[in-house]
Scaffold this motif. Sequence first.
Motif, PDB file in Angstrom:
ATOM      1  N   ASP A 238       0.875  -1.093  -0.068  1.00  0.00           N
ATOM      2  CA  ASP A 238       0.058   0.054  -0.329  1.00  0.00           C
ATOM      3  C   ASP A 238       0.870   1.175   0.227  1.00  0.00           C
ATOM      4  O   ASP A 238       0.503   2.170  -0.532  1.00  0.00           O
ATOM      5  CB  ASP A 238      -0.988  -0.107   1.169  1.00  0.00           C
ATOM      6  CG  ASP A 238      -2.148  -0.823   0.817  1.00  0.00           C
ATOM      7  OD1 ASP A 238      -2.358  -1.290  -0.290  1.00  0.00           O
ATOM      8  OD2 ASP A 238      -2.531  -1.428   1.782  1.00  0.00           O
ATOM      9  N   ILE A 239       2.095   1.019   0.589  1.00  0.00           N
ATOM     10  CA  ILE A 239       2.857   2.297   0.649  1.00  0.00           C
ATOM     11  C   ILE A 239       3.744   2.597  -0.639  1.00  0.00           C
ATOM     12  O   ILE A 239       3.762   3.911  -1.210  1.00  0.00           O
ATOM     13  CB  ILE A 239       3.983   2.003   1.808  1.00  0.00           C
ATOM     14  CG1 ILE A 239       3.433   2.238   3.147  1.00  0.00           C
ATOM     15  CG2 ILE A 239       5.108   3.126   1.593  1.00  0.00           C
ATOM     16  CD1 ILE A 239       4.150   1.762   4.025  1.00  0.00           C
ATOM     17  N   HIS A 240       3.894   1.402  -1.382  1.00  0.00           N
ATOM     18  CA  HIS A 240       4.817   1.647  -2.696  1.00  0.00           C
ATOM     19  C   HIS A 240       3.917   1.802  -3.876  1.00  0.00           C
ATOM     20  O   HIS A 240       4.285   2.267  -4.829  1.00  0.00           O
ATOM     21  CB  HIS A 240       5.785   0.505  -2.743  1.00  0.00           C
ATOM     22  CG  HIS A 240       6.764   0.548  -1.572  1.00  0.00           C
ATOM     23  ND1 HIS A 240       7.692   1.355  -1.570  1.00  0.00           N
ATOM     24  CD2 HIS A 240       6.772  -0.346  -0.422  1.00  0.00           C
ATOM     25  CE1 HIS A 240       8.290   0.927  -0.287  1.00  0.00           C
ATOM     26  NE2 HIS A 240       7.897  -0.154   0.174  1.00  0.00           N
ATOM     27  N   ARG A 241       2.498   1.426  -3.663  1.00  0.00           N
ATOM     28  CA  ARG A 241       1.701   1.446  -4.697  1.00  0.00           C
ATOM     29  C   ARG A 241       1.528   2.530  -5.671  1.00  0.00           C
ATOM     30  O   ARG A 241       1.859   2.693  -6.780  1.00  0.00           O
ATOM     31  CB  ARG A 241       0.234   1.128  -4.544  1.00  0.00           C
ATOM     32  CG  ARG A 241      -0.700   0.407  -5.354  1.00  0.00           C
ATOM     33  CD  ARG A 241      -2.095   0.281  -4.927  1.00  0.00           C
ATOM     34  NE  ARG A 241      -2.390  -0.596  -3.612  1.00  0.00           N
ATOM     35  CZ  ARG A 241      -2.351  -1.928  -3.726  1.00  0.00           C
ATOM     36  NH1 ARG A 241      -2.062  -2.402  -4.771  1.00  0.00           N
ATOM     37  NH2 ARG A 241      -2.531  -2.520  -2.613  1.00  0.00           N
ATOM     38  N   LYS A 242       1.451   3.634  -5.156  1.00  0.00           N
ATOM     39  CA  LYS A 242       1.296   4.961  -5.873  1.00  0.00           C
ATOM     40  C   LYS A 242       2.410   5.435  -6.508  1.00  0.00           C
ATOM     41  O   LYS A 242       2.697   6.136  -7.455  1.00  0.00           O
ATOM     42  CB  LYS A 242       1.121   6.165  -4.792  1.00  0.00           C
ATOM     43  CG  LYS A 242       1.656   6.569  -3.521  1.00  0.00           C
ATOM     44  CD  LYS A 242       0.965   7.663  -2.920  1.00  0.00           C
ATOM     45  CE  LYS A 242       1.482   7.886  -1.793  1.00  0.00           C
ATOM     46  NZ  LYS A 242       1.398   7.063  -0.618  1.00  0.00           N
ATOM     47  N   TYR A 243       3.678   4.818  -6.205  1.00  0.00           N
ATOM     48  CA  TYR A 243       5.015   5.075  -7.022  1.00  0.00           C
ATOM     49  C   TYR A 243       5.151   3.837  -8.021  1.00  0.00           C
ATOM     50  O   TYR A 243       6.198   4.062  -8.809  1.00  0.00           O
ATOM     51  CB  TYR A 243       6.084   5.078  -6.190  1.00  0.00           C
ATOM     52  CG  TYR A 243       5.910   6.140  -4.975  1.00  0.00           C
ATOM     53  CD1 TYR A 243       6.137   7.418  -5.227  1.00  0.00           C
ATOM     54  CD2 TYR A 243       5.539   5.688  -3.744  1.00  0.00           C
ATOM     55  CE1 TYR A 243       5.915   8.345  -4.140  1.00  0.00           C
ATOM     56  CE2 TYR A 243       5.093   6.519  -2.607  1.00  0.00           C
ATOM     57  CZ  TYR A 243       5.557   7.969  -2.895  1.00  0.00           C
ATOM     58  OH  TYR A 243       5.153   8.855  -1.807  1.00  0.00           O
ATOM     59  N   GLY A 244       4.386   3.120  -8.158  1.00  0.00           N
ATOM     60  CA  GLY A 244       4.481   2.008  -9.205  1.00  0.00           C
ATOM     61  C   GLY A 244       5.870   1.128  -8.709  1.00  0.00           C
ATOM     62  O   GLY A 244       6.140   0.314  -9.875  1.00  0.00           O
ATOM     63  N   GLY A 245       6.364   1.092  -7.714  1.00  0.00           N
ATOM     64  CA  GLY A 245       7.423   0.086  -7.466  1.00  0.00           C
ATOM     65  C   GLY A 245       7.865   0.260  -6.224  1.00  0.00           C
ATOM     66  O   GLY A 245       7.267   1.378  -5.308  1.00  0.00           O
ATOM     67  N   VAL A 246       8.950  -0.312  -5.648  1.00  0.00           N
ATOM     68  CA  VAL A 246       9.546  -0.203  -4.184  1.00  0.00           C
ATOM     69  C   VAL A 246      10.286   0.945  -4.274  1.00  0.00           C
ATOM     70  O   VAL A 246      11.367   0.992  -5.034  1.00  0.00           O
ATOM     71  CB  VAL A 246      10.047  -1.480  -4.041  1.00  0.00           C
ATOM     72  CG1 VAL A 246      10.636  -1.331  -2.295  1.00  0.00           C
ATOM     73  CG2 VAL A 246       9.400  -2.671  -3.765  1.00  0.00           C
TER      74      VAL A 246
END
Length: 375
Positions: free
Chosen positions: A36-44
Motif C-alpha cells: 500500500d505504501i509503494h503502490r502510488k509510486y509503481g514500485g518499491v
Amino acid sequence: MSIRILGIESSCDETAAAVVADGREILSSVVASQIDIHRKYGGVVPELASREHLRRIVPVVREAVEEAGMSLQEVDAIGVTQGPGLVGSLLVGITYGKTLADSLQKPLVPVNHLEGHIHAVFLEAHKVRIEPTLPAVCLVVSGGHTVLYEVRPREAKCTDPGALWHYRKLGQTRDDAAGEAYDKVSKLLGLGYPGGPILDRLAGAAGNVPAPVKFGPTKIKGNSYDFSFSGLKTAVLYHLRENPDYLPEIQQREAAIARGERKFEQLLPLCGAKTLGLIREFQNAVVRDLVERTLHAAEELGVPTVLVSGGVAANRQLRCTFEERLRRSGLDVYFPSMALSTDNAAMIAAAAYPRFRNHILADVTLNASASLPIA
Ligand code: KG4
Ligand code: ZN
C-alpha cells in the motif's frame, strides 16, 4: 527436543518473522506487506521501505514468537537475511537480529535470501511429508530475481560449509526480472502495482479473443539458460504507442486505480477484448520462456526434479504449464504455496537450520550484502 529458529526477513518490501522447528515445521509465520505504501509510486521506493521496516520489525517479531506459543528466551537461534536485497532494508533486519542475539545471548545465523526461496519449496513439500528428490533444477523467479540453479546433495568438497545442498548457477536474467516485467507492463496498461496478480487473472479471463500482436520466443546469444524480459516489455510499449486506441481505456483504468478500485472484478469491465488479448500474449511469452529454459536445463542435466519458487511462482498459468509439460517428461515439479512463494521469514528460518547445525554463525560485525550470491 526440537531446534526452534526465529527467522527475520527484510530484504525488500515485506517485513517478516517466523519460527520454524528443525528447519521444516512452521510454528508461525507473520508477513507485513508494504504494498500500500509503494503502490502510488509503481514500485518499491528503497528509502520508504527501510523506514517502514523500522516501524514494523518489533511488532512483527513479537507476533511471530507469540503465535508460536513461546517466549523470545526459548528461541534456539536467530536467522536473518544478509542479502541479496536493498541495503537499507536489509540493515533494519540485520541490526535488529544482531541486537536480539546479543541481548538474549543466542546464536545469530546469516542467511542468503535466494537460498531461502529454495528452502520454501521443501517447507511446502514437508507439509505432506515429501522430500523432493535431488539433484534438481530450481527456478527462483520474483520481482528482483530470475535465476536458474542446479541443486545437488552436499559433497565433501563443497565450498560452502553451511549449506545443506550444493548449488551451481546455470543462468539468470540479463536485464529485468520476470516479476519486474509484469510490474512494468501493468503500469503501461494502467493496471497498478504489483502487476503480477492482476495480469495473471486478466490473462486467465481472456479466453480465445483474437491476439492483437504475437510475441515470438526471446533469442539469447551465448548461455541458453539466461533470460531476458526487457525486450518483451519494450515490445508491449511500442505496440501501445502504435495503437493509440488503447489510450482511453488505459486512462479509465488509471482513474479507477486512483479511486482505489483495484480488484479484478472492478478492472475486468474496463479491459476490452484487444487489451485482454495483449495481456494473454504477454503472459504466454513470459511463461513459455520460463518453462522452456528450465525444462531444457532439466533435460540436459538429466535431473528427476524441478523446483520453482519466488513471487512469480504464484502465477497460475506458470504452474499449470510446468505441471503439464513435466508430467509428459516424467519429471516431478514442486512449488511452494502462494504464501511461501512470495517473500516470507519461514524460508529464512528453514535455511538457517543447517547453517546453525554446522556452526556457521555471525557476530556483531555482520553487514548487509546487496548482491550476495549462493553460487
Ligand atoms: O518474491 P516476491 O514477493 O518479492 C521479490 O523478491 O521480488 O515477488 C514479488 C513479484 C512482483 O513483481 C509481483 O508482480 C510478482 O512477484 N507476482 C506475480 C504473481 N504474484 C506476484 N507475477 C505473476 N503472476 C502472479 N500471480
Ligand atoms: Zn524474494
